[in-house]
Motif scaffolding. Structure first.
Motif, PDB file in Angstrom:
ATOM      1  N   UNK A  57       0.882  -1.167   0.000  1.00  0.00           N
ATOM      2  CA  UNK A  57       0.000   0.000   0.000  1.00  0.00           C
ATOM      3  C   UNK A  57       0.911   1.206   0.000  1.00  0.00           C
ATOM      4  N   UNK A  58       0.581   2.222  -0.784  1.00  0.00           N
ATOM      5  CA  UNK A  58       1.374   3.441  -0.744  1.00  0.00           C
ATOM      6  C   UNK A  58       0.537   4.647  -1.107  1.00  0.00           C
ATOM      7  N   UNK A  59       0.977   5.741  -0.598  1.00  0.00           N
ATOM      8  CA  UNK A  59       0.374   7.032  -0.894  1.00  0.00           C
ATOM      9  C   UNK A  59       1.470   8.068  -0.861  1.00  0.00           C
ATOM     10  N   UNK A  60       1.332   9.082  -1.662  1.00  0.00           N
ATOM     11  CA  UNK A  60       2.357  10.126  -1.719  1.00  0.00           C
ATOM     12  C   UNK A  60       1.871  11.365  -0.979  1.00  0.00           C
ATOM     13  N   UNK A  61       2.729  11.871  -0.106  1.00  0.00           N
ATOM     14  CA  UNK A  61       2.419  13.049   0.682  1.00  0.00           C
ATOM     15  C   UNK A  61       3.700  13.829   0.928  1.00  0.00           C
ATOM     16  N   UNK A  62       3.581  15.103   1.113  1.00  0.00           N
ATOM     17  CA  UNK A  62       4.754  15.918   1.425  1.00  0.00           C
ATOM     18  C   UNK A  62       5.140  15.785   2.892  1.00  0.00           C
ATOM     19  N   UNK A  63       4.182  15.376   3.720  1.00  0.00           N
ATOM     20  CA  UNK A  63       4.428  15.209   5.151  1.00  0.00           C
ATOM     21  C   UNK A  63       5.117  13.876   5.417  1.00  0.00           C
ATOM     22  N   UNK A  64       5.827  13.810   6.517  1.00  0.00           N
ATOM     23  CA  UNK A  64       6.366  12.524   6.985  1.00  0.00           C
ATOM     24  C   UNK A  64       5.223  11.834   7.722  1.00  0.00           C
ATOM     25  N   UNK A  65       4.441  11.076   7.006  1.00  0.00           N
ATOM     26  CA  UNK A  65       3.206  10.515   7.556  1.00  0.00           C
ATOM     27  C   UNK A  65       3.363   9.118   8.139  1.00  0.00           C
ATOM     28  N   UNK A  66       4.550   8.545   8.076  1.00  0.00           N
ATOM     29  CA  UNK A  66       4.679   7.146   8.482  1.00  0.00           C
ATOM     30  C   UNK A  66       4.260   6.901   9.932  1.00  0.00           C
ATOM     31  N   UNK A  67       4.571   7.812  10.836  1.00  0.00           N
ATOM     32  CA  UNK A  67       4.179   7.626  12.239  1.00  0.00           C
ATOM     33  C   UNK A  67       2.659   7.714  12.401  1.00  0.00           C
ATOM     34  N   UNK A  68       2.033   8.604  11.655  1.00  0.00           N
ATOM     35  CA  UNK A  68       0.570   8.697  11.673  1.00  0.00           C
ATOM     36  C   UNK A  68      -0.035   7.388  11.167  1.00  0.00           C
ATOM     37  N   UNK A  69       0.573   6.822  10.125  1.00  0.00           N
ATOM     38  CA  UNK A  69       0.059   5.573   9.557  1.00  0.00           C
ATOM     39  C   UNK A  69       0.209   4.417  10.541  1.00  0.00           C
ATOM     40  N   UNK A 114      -8.835  -4.723   5.880  1.00  0.00           N
ATOM     41  CA  UNK A 114      -7.858  -3.848   6.516  1.00  0.00           C
ATOM     42  C   UNK A 114      -7.508  -2.665   5.618  1.00  0.00           C
ATOM     43  N   UNK A 115      -7.366  -2.918   4.318  1.00  0.00           N
ATOM     44  CA  UNK A 115      -7.064  -1.831   3.375  1.00  0.00           C
ATOM     45  C   UNK A 115      -8.183  -0.789   3.421  1.00  0.00           C
ATOM     46  N   UNK A 116      -9.428  -1.246   3.372  1.00  0.00           N
ATOM     47  CA  UNK A 116     -10.571  -0.331   3.375  1.00  0.00           C
ATOM     48  C   UNK A 116     -10.679   0.430   4.705  1.00  0.00           C
ATOM     49  N   UNK A 117     -10.420  -0.242   5.822  1.00  0.00           N
ATOM     50  CA  UNK A 117     -10.466   0.436   7.129  1.00  0.00           C
ATOM     51  C   UNK A 117      -9.353   1.480   7.225  1.00  0.00           C
ATOM     52  N   UNK A 118      -8.162   1.129   6.744  1.00  0.00           N
ATOM     53  CA  UNK A 118      -7.030   2.053   6.769  1.00  0.00           C
ATOM     54  C   UNK A 118      -7.317   3.248   5.864  1.00  0.00           C
ATOM     55  N   UNK A 119      -7.778   2.981   4.670  1.00  0.00           N
ATOM     56  CA  UNK A 119      -8.065   4.026   3.680  1.00  0.00           C
ATOM     57  C   UNK A 119      -9.149   4.986   4.178  1.00  0.00           C
ATOM     58  N   UNK A 120     -10.119   4.465   4.917  1.00  0.00           N
ATOM     59  CA  UNK A 120     -11.203   5.308   5.441  1.00  0.00           C
ATOM     60  C   UNK A 120     -10.674   6.351   6.432  1.00  0.00           C
ATOM     61  N   UNK A 121      -9.539   6.079   7.061  1.00  0.00           N
ATOM     62  CA  UNK A 121      -8.943   7.014   8.013  1.00  0.00           C
ATOM     63  C   UNK A 121      -8.176   8.141   7.318  1.00  0.00           C
ATOM     64  N   UNK A 122      -7.954   8.003   6.009  1.00  0.00           N
ATOM     65  CA  UNK A 122      -7.152   8.969   5.253  1.00  0.00           C
ATOM     66  C   UNK A 122      -7.919   9.441   4.017  1.00  0.00           C
ATOM     67  N   UNK A 123      -9.032  10.143   4.209  1.00  0.00           N
ATOM     68  CA  UNK A 123      -9.888  10.496   3.076  1.00  0.00           C
ATOM     69  C   UNK A 123      -9.222  11.415   2.045  1.00  0.00           C
ATOM     70  N   UNK A 124      -8.214  12.176   2.422  1.00  0.00           N
ATOM     71  CA  UNK A 124      -7.573  13.098   1.482  1.00  0.00           C
ATOM     72  C   UNK A 124      -6.379  12.489   0.761  1.00  0.00           C
TER      73      UNK A 124
END
Length: 135
Positions: A57-69, A114-124
């Motif tokens: 699974x991957x998404x591109x962001x300018x923020x260091x989002x790994x800890x949030x994930x 799990x993918x759908x639950x995770x994705x629902x937490x990151x709508x943007x």
């Protein structure tokens, strides 16, 4: 696993959460993780010597989002830390680990849920999935 020493991991599904800020960016990092390196460098390299990649699974962001994930994953059912510090040697926010255990992944339905639950937490975030179990 490097400085963590010899660790045991039960059979099951695992998530490794990382960033791709080095040379070559996302493509280079994913290619690195898809092959088992001859000279392990990161914890995930050591882990990969005995593990098979089933999906990414991957998404591109300018923020260091790994800890949030990591926090989002740890709030999902059945995801937990097995070994403190695993995959998180460079974490600056104090995550318990970046290599997480998700129990017995019962194939496609569990992975998709799990993918759908995770994705629902990151709508943007435009989250992508590669592998046999992707929705």
């Amino acid at each position: 696993m490097g400085r963590l020493g010899r660790l045991s991991f039960p059979k099951g599904g695992y998530f490794y959460v990382g960033s791709a800020r080095g040379p070559g960016g996302l493509r280079a990092r994913l290619m690195h993780h898809l092959r088992s390196p001859d000279a392990p460098h990161w914890h995930i390299d050591w882990f990969r010597q005995a593990a098979k990649v089933c999906g990414i699974w991957w998404g591109e962001t300018l923020d260091r989002a790994e800890c949030d994930w990591v926090q989002i994953l740890l709030n999902l059912k059945d995801v937990r830390v097995l070994h403190k510090g695993a995959g998180a040697s460079d974490c600056v926010r104090g995550c318990p680990a970046h290599l997480l255990f998700s129990g017995k992944m019962e194939g496609q339905p569990s992975w998709r849920r799990l993918f759908e639950e995770f994705n629902a937490q990151l709508p943007d975030l435009n989250l992508h999935c590669w592998g046999d179990y992707c929705p």
